[in-house]
Design an enzyme around this catalytic site. Structure first.
Site, PDB file in Angstrom:
ATOM      1  N   GLU A 147       0.625  -1.129   0.008  1.00 49.05           N
ATOM      2  CA  GLU A 147      -0.114  -0.076   0.320  1.00 49.05           C
ATOM      3  C   GLU A 147       1.006   1.323  -0.252  1.00 49.05           C
ATOM      4  O   GLU A 147       1.690   1.227   0.778  1.00 49.05           O
ATOM      5  CB  GLU A 147      -0.651   0.382   1.314  1.00 49.05           C
ATOM      6  CG  GLU A 147      -1.748   1.126   1.096  1.00 49.05           C
ATOM      7  CD  GLU A 147      -1.952   1.647   2.961  1.00 49.05           C
ATOM      8  OE1 GLU A 147      -1.655   2.696   2.765  1.00 49.05           O
ATOM      9  OE2 GLU A 147      -2.230   1.469   3.361  1.00 49.05           O
ATOM     10  N   CYS A 203      -2.465   8.113   4.587  1.00 45.65           N
ATOM     11  CA  CYS A 203      -2.312   7.798   3.660  1.00 45.65           C
ATOM     12  C   CYS A 203      -3.548   8.372   2.268  1.00 45.65           C
ATOM     13  O   CYS A 203      -3.778   8.317   1.302  1.00 45.65           O
ATOM     14  CB  CYS A 203      -2.480   6.490   2.998  1.00 45.65           C
ATOM     15  SG  CYS A 203      -2.765   5.354   4.065  1.00 45.65           S
TER      16      CYS A 203
HETATM   17  N1  LIG Z   1       0.960   5.902   1.846  1.00 50.00           N
HETATM   18  C1  LIG Z   1       1.972   5.754   2.993  1.00 50.00           C
HETATM   19  O1  LIG Z   1       0.659   4.544   3.117  1.00 50.00           O
HETATM   20  C2  LIG Z   1       2.364   6.413   3.124  1.00 50.00           C
HETATM   21  C3  LIG Z   1       3.774   6.873   2.488  1.00 50.00           C
HETATM   22  N2  LIG Z   1       4.736   6.868   3.064  1.00 50.00           N
HETATM   23  C4  LIG Z   1       5.669   8.057   2.454  1.00 50.00           C
HETATM   24  O2  LIG Z   1       7.156   7.642   2.636  1.00 50.00           O
HETATM   25  C5  LIG Z   1       7.596   8.242   3.068  1.00 50.00           C
HETATM   26  C6  LIG Z   1       9.099   7.271   3.627  1.00 50.00           C
HETATM   27  O3  LIG Z   1       8.676   6.458   4.829  1.00 50.00           O
HETATM   28  P1  LIG Z   1       8.823   5.467   5.327  1.00 50.00           P
HETATM   29  O4  LIG Z   1       7.654   4.739   6.091  1.00 50.00           O
HETATM   30  O5  LIG Z   1      10.522   5.449   6.044  1.00 50.00           O
HETATM   31  O6  LIG Z   1       8.558   4.633   4.494  1.00 50.00           O
HETATM   32  P2  LIG Z   1       9.561   3.955   3.579  1.00 50.00           P
HETATM   33  O7  LIG Z   1       9.266   3.295   1.956  1.00 50.00           O
HETATM   34  O8  LIG Z   1      11.197   4.382   2.960  1.00 50.00           O
HETATM   35  O9  LIG Z   1       9.708   2.457   4.646  1.00 50.00           O
HETATM   36  C7  LIG Z   1       9.006   1.552   5.017  1.00 50.00           C
HETATM   37  C8  LIG Z   1       9.637   0.358   4.882  1.00 50.00           C
HETATM   38  O10 LIG Z   1      10.242  -0.606   4.375  1.00 50.00           O
HETATM   39  C9  LIG Z   1      11.475  -0.813   4.594  1.00 50.00           C
HETATM   40  N3  LIG Z   1      12.480  -0.189   3.331  1.00 50.00           N
HETATM   41  C10 LIG Z   1      12.622   0.693   2.471  1.00 50.00           C
HETATM   42  N4  LIG Z   1      13.001   0.288   0.658  1.00 50.00           N
HETATM   43  C11 LIG Z   1      13.057  -0.244   0.989  1.00 50.00           C
HETATM   44  C12 LIG Z   1      14.140  -1.425  -0.213  1.00 50.00           C
HETATM   45  N5  LIG Z   1      14.416  -0.310  -1.411  1.00 50.00           N
HETATM   46  N6  LIG Z   1      14.368  -2.593  -0.218  1.00 50.00           N
HETATM   47  C13 LIG Z   1      14.090  -2.625   1.092  1.00 50.00           C
HETATM   48  N7  LIG Z   1      13.137  -2.699   2.087  1.00 50.00           N
HETATM   49  C14 LIG Z   1      12.882  -1.154   2.176  1.00 50.00           C
HETATM   50  C15 LIG Z   1      12.523   0.606   5.420  1.00 50.00           C
HETATM   51  O11 LIG Z   1      13.416  -0.118   5.781  1.00 50.00           O
HETATM   52  C16 LIG Z   1      10.678   0.438   6.445  1.00 50.00           C
HETATM   53  O12 LIG Z   1      10.833  -0.432   6.929  1.00 50.00           O
HETATM   54  C17 LIG Z   1       6.856   8.883   3.555  1.00 50.00           C
HETATM   55  O13 LIG Z   1       7.918  10.435   3.375  1.00 50.00           O
HETATM   56  C18 LIG Z   1       6.110   9.298   3.020  1.00 50.00           C
HETATM   57  O14 LIG Z   1       6.472  10.235   1.885  1.00 50.00           O
HETATM   58  C19 LIG Z   1       5.133   6.626   4.319  1.00 50.00           C
HETATM   59  C20 LIG Z   1       4.101   6.158   5.029  1.00 50.00           C
HETATM   60  C21 LIG Z   1       2.785   5.620   4.728  1.00 50.00           C
HETATM   61  O1  LIG Z   2      -6.953   6.359   7.424  1.00 51.39           O
HETATM   62  C1  LIG Z   2      -6.466   5.096   8.451  1.00 51.39           C
HETATM   63  O2  LIG Z   2      -7.358   5.050   9.525  1.00 51.39           O
HETATM   64  C2  LIG Z   2      -5.902   4.270   7.912  1.00 51.39           C
HETATM   65  C3  LIG Z   2      -4.929   5.765   7.046  1.00 51.39           C
HETATM   66  C4  LIG Z   2      -3.366   4.603   6.459  1.00 51.39           C
HETATM   67  O3  LIG Z   2      -3.586   3.255   6.080  1.00 51.39           O
HETATM   68  C5  LIG Z   2      -1.976   5.143   6.042  1.00 51.39           C
HETATM   69  O4  LIG Z   2      -1.939   6.126   6.348  1.00 51.39           O
HETATM   70  O5  LIG Z   2      -0.999   4.286   6.088  1.00 51.39           O
END
Ligand SMILES: NC(=O)C1=CN([C@@H]2O[C@H](COP(=O)(O)OP(=O)(O)OC[C@H]3O[C@@H](n4cnc5c(N)ncnc54)[C@H](O)[C@@H]3O)[C@@H](O)[C@H]2O)C=CC1
Ligand SMILES: O=C(O)CCC(=O)C(=O)O
Length: 527
Positions: A265, A302
């Site tokens: 996601e 998200c």
């Molecule tokens: N759409 C959503 O639900 C979300 C989006 N984000 C976005 O992600 C950005 C960074 O946030 P993070 O939570 O640190 O997300 P991230 O995607 O950088 O990391 C999430 C997890 O995946 C692992 N990971 C990341 N890249 C990887 C790779 N190439 N290979 C193996 N493992 C990998 C990380 O170590 C961490 O455990 C935020 O600034 C935001 O833009 C963050 C949280 C939720």
């Molecule tokens: O809005 C929510 O309760 C869940 C949002 C979500 O899945 C996220 O931010 O990763």
């Protein structure tokens, strides 16, 4: 419960020999004790070997035993007590009330899956009895059930350190399906992860399950995650996070000798359509409610409403005035990590620097690690000409697209990539316009909602928290709600097996008392 910084590998705790790192207090940027040590390739190997060893026995646990295990995990999380909330507040910067609510959601989610397991409907038992006298060819006896796919790697999300992390929705649905889980802790909340991981580990022991049903690995970087996805014993991946991270895992999974599904996601800007009659009747109220949703959790959802679409009108002006006024009074709030804060500031700066974008309002300025809310506007023409305006800015920023007519709203929606949610604000006078937009929204999003905002996903049986790429890697699935279990199941047919060799779910006499599909017709237990 002391936090030691160790990996939890089956029943053992093992200090990693990889790079050490510390959690960071989100509000101050200070390091927290203790030091965590990243897992090594040997740790990954051991966790995967134990998971594979546990698989055949765990997936055949009775439905009652598996349900009780999920409930034991829930109880063990509650039993950690306030220590969990305090550590999680420090690591995430999220306030107590939010985290207590999130703990309730996590526990409720585990209990919902316990109910799903007891019900047994997820097995989708089907029986086509043999027809030995059928002409021209006899029909064999065919029986089908869903089985667990195998050990699942789960990557916890930074922004929901409980409900989308170590014992969150991916883990709960994988365990419910009968899959052992190897979780990779998010480096933004390793202490929270360890506390929850120890609760799961204790529940495995209490329920007498094979130790490999659950392991938790730490890592400051990406090496452990990469090794986990590459391990041939891992059969599927659950992930919530950035588009870059999710795509990297999809690529790693696809590059394996035996590719596996990745349920990621990722990114979403969640369009909100404000239709004319609703805007005219209550544009100001919608504006104030919008700011409440936009700034929830410092915008780090998200499901955050990142894009507003409306036709130019006095009603839209009222919406913008009320939203801008509310936003100007919004306190800045601590963001999850310095990296996420920096990415948010860069996203806001890019919008400010875009000549086609006007800054409508900003929230109150805050400290070093705090995100300042922001509201921007542009025209439909500019939005359609500049793809960068459709990119997610993760935090409390949103872009209003002023449209000349409903056709322009439709054109903008057609341009968008896949989304988790779309909200439509409407009154009865808007029904024709909404009806015309529904087919476009259905093609673009996983959840369509009316007169509300997408933040705060209900955990239930009719929920879809998914959507076409890049909202998720597989738009046929959901990561929230009972349907999430289907990501970790696959159907197996049993042809002409003697009764003694059939799984209980498919035996004559229906010993598990399941609803089963007999010759295509749903038959109640006992019928
Ligand atoms: N759409 C959503 O639900 C979300 C989006 N984000 C976005 O992600 C950005 C960074 O946030 P993070 O939570 O640190 O997300 P991230 O995607 O950088 O990391 C999430 C997890 O995946 C692992 N990971 C990341 N890249 C990887 C790779 N190439 N290979 C193996 N493992 C990998 C990380 O170590 C961490 O455990 C935020 O600034 C935001 O833009 C963050 C949280 C939720
Ligand atoms: O809005 C929510 O309760 C869940 C949002 C979500 O899945 C996220 O931010 O990763």
């Amino acid at each position: 419960m002391p936090i030691t910084g160790e990996n939890l590998i089956g029943a053992a705790t093992r200090r990693g020999a990889g790079e050490t790192f510390r959690a960071v207090e989100a509000a101050t940027g200070n390091s927290l004790e203790p030091a965590f040590a990243s897992a090594t390739p040997t740790d990954v190997e051991r966790a995967c070997a134990l998971a594979a060893e546990a698989f055949d026995s765990y997936r055949e646990t009775s439905l009652e035993d598996r349900a009780r295990f999920l409930e034991a995990v829930a109880d063990a999380i509650v039993a950690i007590g306030d220590e969990l909330i305090v550590r999680c507040m420090a690591e995430s910067g999220l306030p107590r009330a939010r985290l207590e609510g999130e703990r309730g959601r996590t526990v409720g989610q585990l209990k919902m899956f316990a109910g799903v397991v007891r019900d047994g409907g997820f097995l989708e038992a089907r029986i086509d009895p043999a027809q030995p006298d059928r002409k021209p060819l006899p029909r064999p006896d065919l029986r089908l059930r869903q089985i667990a796919v195998g050990p699942v790697a789960v990557f916890g999300a930074s922004n929901f350190p409980l409900a989308f992390s170590v014992a969150g929705g991916d883990t709960a649905s994988a365990l419910a399906a009968g899959c052992p889980v190897v979780a990779k802790a998010h480096p933004a909340h390793p202490g929270t992860s360890e506390l929850v991981g120890r609760a799961v580990q204790a529940a495995v022991k209490e329920c007498g399950l094979p130790e490999g049903v659950f392991s938790l690995l730490m890592d400051s970087g990406i090496a452990v995650g990469q090794a986990l996805v590459a391990d041939p014993r891992i059969a599927a991946v659950g992930f919530t996070g950035s588009r870059r991270g999710g795509v990297a895992l999809m690529q790693a999974a696809a590059a394996r000798t035996q590719p596996i599904p990745v349920y990621a996601e990722m990114s979403s800007i969640n369009p909100v359509v404000l239709l004319p009659a609703a805007l005219e009747a209550r544009g100001r109220d919608i504006g104030r409610a919008f700011v409440g949703s936009l700034t929830l959790g410092s915008g780090q959802f998200c499901t955050n409403p990142g894009l507003i679409l409306a036709v130019e009108s006095a009603g839209l002006d009222g919406f913008l005035q009320a939203a801008s006024a509310a936003l100007r009074e919004t306190q800045a709030a601590t963001m999850l990590t310095p990296g996420i804060h920096k990415a948010y500031c860069a996203g806001v700066a890019a919008l400010e620097a875009n000549p086609a974008v006007t800054t409508l309002a900003q929230g109150l300025a805050g400290g070093t690690h705090q995100g300042q809310a922001a509201l921007f506007s542009t025209t439909a023409q500019a939005f359609l000409a500049d793809h960068s305006l459709a990119e997610e800015v993760f935090g409390a920023a949103s872009l209003v697209v002023r449209c000349p007519d409903l056709a322009a709203i439709r054109a903008v929606l057609e341009r968008l990539e896949g989304q988790l949610t779309a909200a439509v604000h409407l009154d009865e006078g808007d029904h024709d316009a909404a009806r015309a937009l529904l087919p476009v929204l259905e093609r673009r999003v996983g959840r369509i909602l009316v007169n509300g905002f997408g933040t705060g996903v209900e955990v239930g049986h009719a929920m879809v928290h998914g959507g076409p790429y890049p909202a998720t890697s597989d738009g046929r699935t959901t990561s929230v709600g009972s349907l999430a279990i289907h990501r970790f199941l696959r159907p197996v047919s049993y042809q002409d097996l003697p009764e003694a060799l059939l799984p209980a779910a498919l035996r004559d006499g229906n010993p598990l008392k399941l609803w089963r599909r007999q010759d295509g017709k749903l038959v109640a237990p006992g019928a």
